[in-house]
Design a protein around this motif. Structure first.
Motif, PDB file in Angstrom:
ATOM      1  N   GLN A   1      55.660  61.384  33.747  1.00 33.88           N
ATOM      2  CA  GLN A   1      56.095  60.121  34.340  1.00 33.88           C
ATOM      3  C   GLN A   1      56.872  59.306  33.312  1.00 33.88           C
ATOM      4  O   GLN A   1      57.902  58.709  33.638  1.00 33.88           O
TER       5      GLN A   1
ATOM      6  N   ALA B   1      55.983  50.874  36.906  1.00 34.81           N
ATOM      7  CA  ALA B   1      55.328  50.658  38.199  1.00 34.81           C
ATOM      8  C   ALA B   1      56.164  51.221  39.348  1.00 34.81           C
ATOM      9  O   ALA B   1      55.618  51.790  40.301  1.00 34.81           O
ATOM     10  N   THR B   2      57.479  51.086  39.255  1.00 37.34           N
ATOM     11  CA  THR B   2      58.367  51.624  40.291  1.00 37.34           C
ATOM     12  C   THR B   2      58.246  53.142  40.345  1.00 37.34           C
ATOM     13  O   THR B   2      58.145  53.726  41.425  1.00 37.34           O
TER      14      THR B   2
ATOM     15  N   ALA C   1      55.715  54.951  39.291  1.00 37.75           N
ATOM     16  CA  ALA C   1      54.366  55.287  39.765  1.00 37.75           C
ATOM     17  C   ALA C   1      54.323  55.263  41.292  1.00 37.75           C
ATOM     18  O   ALA C   1      53.767  56.179  41.921  1.00 37.75           O
ATOM     19  N   ASN C   2      54.904  54.227  41.890  1.00 32.05           N
ATOM     20  CA  ASN C   2      54.923  54.132  43.357  1.00 32.05           C
ATOM     21  C   ASN C   2      55.749  55.257  43.977  1.00 32.05           C
ATOM     22  O   ASN C   2      55.361  55.833  44.994  1.00 32.05           O
ATOM     23  N   THR C   3      56.906  55.558  43.373  1.00 29.79           N
ATOM     24  CA  THR C   3      57.754  56.638  43.893  1.00 29.79           C
ATOM     25  C   THR C   3      57.009  57.971  43.836  1.00 29.79           C
ATOM     26  O   THR C   3      57.014  58.739  44.807  1.00 29.79           O
TER      27      THR C   3
ATOM     28  N   THR D   1      53.785  58.480  43.763  1.00 27.67           N
ATOM     29  CA  THR D   1      52.670  58.468  44.722  1.00 27.67           C
ATOM     30  C   THR D   1      53.175  58.844  46.118  1.00 27.67           C
ATOM     31  O   THR D   1      52.555  59.660  46.819  1.00 27.67           O
ATOM     32  N   ARG D   2      54.320  58.266  46.519  1.00 30.05           N
ATOM     33  CA  ARG D   2      54.897  58.604  47.832  1.00 30.05           C
ATOM     34  C   ARG D   2      55.340  60.069  47.869  1.00 30.05           C
ATOM     35  O   ARG D   2      55.165  60.752  48.878  1.00 30.05           O
TER      36      ARG D   2
ATOM     37  N   ARG E   1      52.306  62.224  48.246  1.00 30.31           N
ATOM     38  CA  ARG E   1      51.839  62.098  49.634  1.00 30.31           C
ATOM     39  C   ARG E   1      52.700  62.911  50.585  1.00 30.31           C
ATOM     40  O   ARG E   1      52.210  63.535  51.529  1.00 30.31           O
TER      41      ARG E   1
END
Length: 145
Positions: free
Chosen positions: A52, A64-65, A67-69, A71-72, A75
């Motif tokens: 990361q 943080a951006t 991390a969110n990307t 995670t999606r 998923r």
């Protein structure tokens, strides 16, 4: 001196980036991708198994951006995270077969967006425009260091 949008590099670059992102979204959206996911996939298609932290540095985005990307993307079945063999605190990001299968269609979609964006320019203007953009980007990156 008054502010003129037509002579502001920042305003024009930001506006162009937003329009480009919307066009890219229209083209990669049907593949189940968002522009941020596509940019991350470009890095992983070039070198699978990045961390990361490496992705954050390569894409010039906030932690943080990213991390969110990721995670999606996890998923959506595009990536797998595995512990880094030499760094117990880090995880490597690996592409799934689904993500590898999207490389051709997604890069074709991005090429179509690039072509649409550069359509008003001659081949010589395109080369010059891209060269100038790369120089300005490098200068701004150097200024941050």
């Amino acid at each position: 001196m008054s502010f003129e949008k037509s002579t502001s590099a920042g305003y024009l670059a930001n506006h162009m980036a937003r329009l480009f992102a919307r066009g890219l979204q229209r083209r990669v959206g049907p593949l189940g991708l968002a522009p941020a996911q596509f940019m991350t996939l470009l890095e992983l298609w070039a070198e699978d198994g990045l961390t990361q932290k490496e992705l954050v540095a390569r894409l010039d985005v906030e932690q943080a951006t990213m991390a969110n990307t990721l995670t999606r993307m996890e998923r959506d079945g595009l990536i797998l995270r595995r512990p880094h063999p030499q760094d117990g605190r880090a995880q490597q990001i690996w592409l799934t077969d689904r993500a590898r299968a999207l490389q051709g269609p997604a890069t074709e979609a991005a090429s179509a967006q690039n072509e649409a964006a550069l359509a008003p320019l001659t081949p010589e203007e395109r080369a010059r425009f891209l060269s100038l953009m790369a120089r300005v980007t490098a200068a701004m990156r150097d200024e941050e260091d």
